[in-house]
Write a protein that holds these residues in place. Structure first.
Motif, PDB file in Angstrom:
ATOM      1  N   GLN A   1       1.453   5.493  -2.389  1.00  0.00           N
ATOM      2  CA  GLN A   1       1.133   6.717  -1.669  1.00  0.00           C
ATOM      3  C   GLN A   1       2.245   7.745  -1.885  1.00  0.00           C
ATOM      4  O   GLN A   1       3.402   7.409  -2.029  1.00  0.00           O
TER       5      GLN A   1
ATOM      6  N   LYS B   1       0.819  -1.196   0.000  1.00  0.00           N
ATOM      7  CA  LYS B   1       0.000   0.000   0.000  1.00  0.00           C
ATOM      8  C   LYS B   1       0.861   1.257   0.000  1.00  0.00           C
ATOM      9  O   LYS B   1       0.495   2.271  -0.582  1.00  0.00           O
ATOM     10  N   ASN B   2       2.033   1.204   0.631  1.00  0.00           N
ATOM     11  CA  ASN B   2       2.919   2.365   0.697  1.00  0.00           C
ATOM     12  C   ASN B   2       3.546   2.706  -0.649  1.00  0.00           C
ATOM     13  O   ASN B   2       3.990   3.829  -0.847  1.00  0.00           O
TER      14      ASN B   2
END
Length: 68
Positions: A6, A2-3
């Protein structure tokens, strides 16, 4: 995972696009030694290291000069 998606900015998109461009042009022209350069730029954008992650910026700090 998920990082990885971002904090994308224009700089990271340009590194990714440049890396893809290098890989595609190198594969099309059969210049195989250029593919690692494109993969390096793509990795910098995806994993946010090097200049694509903002590590190349020099902080602006004013130095105070003392006269003795």
């Amino acid at each position: 995972m998920k990082n990885l998606f971002q904090g994308w900015n224009l700089n990271r998109f340009l590194y990714l696009a440049g890396g893809i461009f290098f890989v595609l042009i190198a594969a099309n022209d059969r210049v195989w030694f250029m593919i690692p350069f494109g993969l390096y730029f793509m990795a910098m954008a995806i994993f946010k290291f090097g200049c694509a992650g903002g590590s190349c910026q020099v902080p602006l700090e004013k130095e105070e000069k003392h006269l003795n």
